[in-house]
Design a protein around this motif. Structure first.
Motif, PDB file in Angstrom:
ATOM      1  N   ASN A 293       0.841  -1.189   0.000  1.00  0.00           N
ATOM      2  CA  ASN A 293       0.000   0.000   0.000  1.00  0.00           C
ATOM      3  C   ASN A 293       0.878   1.242   0.000  1.00  0.00           C
ATOM      4  O   ASN A 293       1.875   1.306   0.729  1.00  0.00           O
ATOM      5  CB  ASN A 293      -0.901   0.024   1.236  1.00  0.00           C
ATOM      6  N   LEU A 294       0.524   2.226  -0.815  1.00  0.00           N
ATOM      7  CA  LEU A 294       1.222   3.506  -0.854  1.00  0.00           C
ATOM      8  C   LEU A 294       0.185   4.601  -0.681  1.00  0.00           C
ATOM      9  O   LEU A 294      -0.653   4.838  -1.555  1.00  0.00           O
ATOM     10  CB  LEU A 294       1.980   3.679  -2.176  1.00  0.00           C
ATOM     11  N   THR A 295       0.224   5.268   0.471  1.00  0.00           N
ATOM     12  CA  THR A 295      -0.688   6.368   0.767  1.00  0.00           C
ATOM     13  C   THR A 295       0.130   7.619   0.986  1.00  0.00           C
ATOM     14  O   THR A 295       0.941   7.680   1.911  1.00  0.00           O
ATOM     15  CB  THR A 295      -1.527   6.058   2.026  1.00  0.00           C
ATOM     16  N   GLN A 296      -0.121   8.627   0.139  1.00  0.00           N
ATOM     17  CA  GLN A 296       0.750   9.793   0.125  1.00  0.00           C
ATOM     18  C   GLN A 296       2.165   9.289  -0.130  1.00  0.00           C
ATOM     19  O   GLN A 296       2.443   8.728  -1.152  1.00  0.00           O
ATOM     20  CB  GLN A 296       0.640  10.586   1.436  1.00  0.00           C
ATOM     21  N   LYS A 297       3.062   9.433   0.833  1.00  0.00           N
ATOM     22  CA  LYS A 297       4.413   8.903   0.661  1.00  0.00           C
ATOM     23  C   LYS A 297       4.710   7.756   1.640  1.00  0.00           C
ATOM     24  O   LYS A 297       5.859   7.328   1.758  1.00  0.00           O
ATOM     25  CB  LYS A 297       5.451  10.016   0.843  1.00  0.00           C
ATOM     26  N   GLU A 298       3.657   7.267   2.303  1.00  0.00           N
ATOM     27  CA  GLU A 298       3.843   6.205   3.287  1.00  0.00           C
ATOM     28  C   GLU A 298       3.585   4.848   2.633  1.00  0.00           C
ATOM     29  O   GLU A 298       2.554   4.649   1.988  1.00  0.00           O
ATOM     30  CB  GLU A 298       2.896   6.403   4.474  1.00  0.00           C
ATOM     31  N   LEU A 299       4.527   3.922   2.799  1.00  0.00           N
ATOM     32  CA  LEU A 299       4.369   2.585   2.235  1.00  0.00           C
ATOM     33  C   LEU A 299       4.246   1.560   3.342  1.00  0.00           C
ATOM     34  O   LEU A 299       4.802   1.716   4.426  1.00  0.00           O
ATOM     35  CB  LEU A 299       5.545   2.242   1.314  1.00  0.00           C
ATOM     36  N   ARG A 300       3.499   0.491   3.051  1.00  0.00           N
ATOM     37  CA  ARG A 300       3.290  -0.574   4.021  1.00  0.00           C
ATOM     38  C   ARG A 300       3.064  -1.878   3.279  1.00  0.00           C
ATOM     39  O   ARG A 300       2.338  -1.904   2.272  1.00  0.00           O
ATOM     40  CB  ARG A 300       2.106  -0.267   4.929  1.00  0.00           C
ATOM     41  N   THR A 301       3.673  -2.951   3.761  1.00  0.00           N
ATOM     42  CA  THR A 301       3.442  -4.264   3.186  1.00  0.00           C
ATOM     43  C   THR A 301       3.626  -5.318   4.258  1.00  0.00           C
ATOM     44  O   THR A 301       4.335  -5.097   5.257  1.00  0.00           O
ATOM     45  CB  THR A 301       4.398  -4.539   2.008  1.00  0.00           C
ATOM     46  N   THR A 302       2.982  -6.457   4.077  1.00  0.00           N
ATOM     47  CA  THR A 302       3.116  -7.586   4.993  1.00  0.00           C
ATOM     48  C   THR A 302       3.363  -8.852   4.172  1.00  0.00           C
ATOM     49  O   THR A 302       2.700  -9.073   3.152  1.00  0.00           O
ATOM     50  CB  THR A 302       1.854  -7.758   5.849  1.00  0.00           C
ATOM     51  N   PHE A 303       4.299  -9.665   4.603  1.00  0.00           N
ATOM     52  CA  PHE A 303       4.626 -10.881   3.859  1.00  0.00           C
ATOM     53  C   PHE A 303       5.142 -11.938   4.825  1.00  0.00           C
ATOM     54  O   PHE A 303       5.507 -11.641   5.972  1.00  0.00           O
ATOM     55  CB  PHE A 303       5.683 -10.588   2.788  1.00  0.00           C
ATOM     56  N   MET A 304       5.178 -13.176   4.346  1.00  0.00           N
ATOM     57  CA  MET A 304       5.644 -14.291   5.168  1.00  0.00           C
ATOM     58  C   MET A 304       6.995 -14.788   4.652  1.00  0.00           C
ATOM     59  O   MET A 304       7.208 -14.899   3.438  1.00  0.00           O
ATOM     60  CB  MET A 304       4.640 -15.443   5.137  1.00  0.00           C
ATOM     61  N   VAL A 305       7.907 -15.094   5.589  1.00  0.00           N
ATOM     62  CA  VAL A 305       9.164 -15.747   5.223  1.00  0.00           C
ATOM     63  C   VAL A 305       8.968 -17.239   5.498  1.00  0.00           C
ATOM     64  O   VAL A 305       9.048 -17.699   6.635  1.00  0.00           O
ATOM     65  CB  VAL A 305      10.363 -15.162   6.008  1.00  0.00           C
ATOM     66  N   ASP A 306       8.672 -17.996   4.440  1.00  0.00           N
ATOM     67  CA  ASP A 306       8.203 -19.379   4.604  1.00  0.00           C
ATOM     68  C   ASP A 306       9.272 -20.422   4.324  1.00  0.00           C
ATOM     69  O   ASP A 306       8.957 -21.614   4.221  1.00  0.00           O
ATOM     70  CB  ASP A 306       6.986 -19.621   3.706  1.00  0.00           C
TER      71      ASP A 306
END
Length: 350
Positions: free
Chosen positions: A164-177
């Motif tokens: 997700n990119l909102t304005q200049k803020e980024l966020r992501t979630t992922f798994m190290v499997d």
């Protein structure tokens, strides 16, 4: 995490030339200076990136500079550093770390590590359990769009995850499997086109290495004897693909021409980018009269062609292009600067 501002004030005048002081960069510059005073060589590109990650800095494409001698003149140091800094045009916020050392014989050494910061990241775990979910939060430093997160796991091809990119803020979630080392790369489209803006290692179920160990990329030794750089790089690419069970790519003279032209433009502009003033890869392909369904491009600047191949292989997004099954043709353009540095373009199509 980044940024890593210096604690307290610094009276180092070289920061007026190289950019904002950064504590992580200074720690790497200090380690580089110490090893050179011991008579060892300066960090190579791989070891420089390793030390940067070990210091907790997520910056990409760092550069190192050193000046050594007795009774170094301040003006000479400043002018030499300015010439080094000016070799590439700034993109993003320029940050650096400076270290000064002297041995028992009076030999002085000034060491610097420099980056162009395009994004910053909040503290992210570098140790995780296998199967753990990781959340990455960051902020873009400059205008960017089309954010992509590329994960390179211990085995297999790179994969992309949603962000997700909102304005200049980024966020992501992922798994190290999978157990082992992961490299998380944030790619964004900036003024010069798509490029990595952050890289973070995560070790799942294993401890990080305590020392740097040089890791050759598949295909490094595949170049024919006395081959020119473009022939050598083509052999390296196809050997790397063969190691992953993929069909070789056919050289295409029309793609070679476009790739070579782009490498020249990058060298003259002193910028590594997919668009440095004469169009995106897709635009250049259209203008060259080349039909395609799926295009791709890798770009690099390095000390030599082997280092360029290694850098591209170690980059998750670039390795994705090298191992893309849909590609069947490749164009390669390699040109050199006066100092011997190579500017590389790989242009892929189906």
């Amino acid at each position: 995490m980044s940024p890593n501002p210096m604690k307290g004030q610094t009276d180092e005048p070289l920061y007026d030339i190289c950019g904002a002081p950064d504590e992580a960069l200074q720690s790497v510059a200090t380690r580089n200076a110490a090893r050179q005073l011991r008579g060892e060589s300066s960090f190579g590109a791989d070891e420089l990136a390793f030390n940067l990650r070990a210091a907790g800095a997520p910056y990409v494409w760092p550069r190192a500079w050193t000046l050594k001698g007795k009774e170094l003149d301040a003006q000479k140091v400043a002018s030499s550093l300015a010439a080094f800094v000016d070799k590439t045009k700034p993109l993003g916020e320029r940050r650096c770390g400076v270290a000064r050392m002297q041995d028992g014989s009076g030999v002085e050494l000034v060491s610097l590590v420099l980056v162009d910061a395009l994004a910053d990241v909040q503290r992210t775990p570098t140790l995780a359990r296998v199967g753990e979910w990781i959340t990455l939060k960051g902020t873009l430093v400059s205008e960017a769009s089309d954010l992509t997160i590329v994960l390179l796991g211990p085995r297999g091809k790179p994969r992309t995850v949603l962000a997700n990119l909102t304005q200049k803020e980024l966020r992501t979630t992922f798994m190290v499997d999978q157990p082992g080392e992961w490299l998380v790369q944030v790619v964004a489209t900036v003024a010069t086109g798509p490029r990595p803006v952050l890289e973070l290692p995560i070790h799942a179920g294993t401890a990080p290495p305590l020392r740097f160990a040089e890791t050759p990329a598949p295909g490094e030794s595949a170049a024919p004897p006395n081959a020119d750089d473009e022939v050598a790089l083509a052999a390296m690419v196809n050997a790397a693909r063969k190691a992953e069970g993929l069909a070789p790519l056919a050289r295409d003279s029309s793609l070679d021409k476009l790739a070579r032209e782009h490498s020249v433009v990058m060298r003259e502009a002193r910028l590594i980018g997919h668009d440095v003033g004469h169009g995106s890869p897709e635009q250049r392909l259209h203008e060259g009269g080349i039909s395609f369904r799926t295009p791709g491009e890798n770009i690099a600047g390095a000390k030599n062609i082997v280092r360029a191949h290694r850098a591209l292989w170690m980059s998750p997004s670039h390795r994705g292009n090298l191992l893309e099954e849909r590609f069947g043709r490749i164009g390669i353009g390699v040109v050199k600067s006066e100092d011997g540095r190579v500017w590389v373009t790989q242009l892929f199509t189906d």
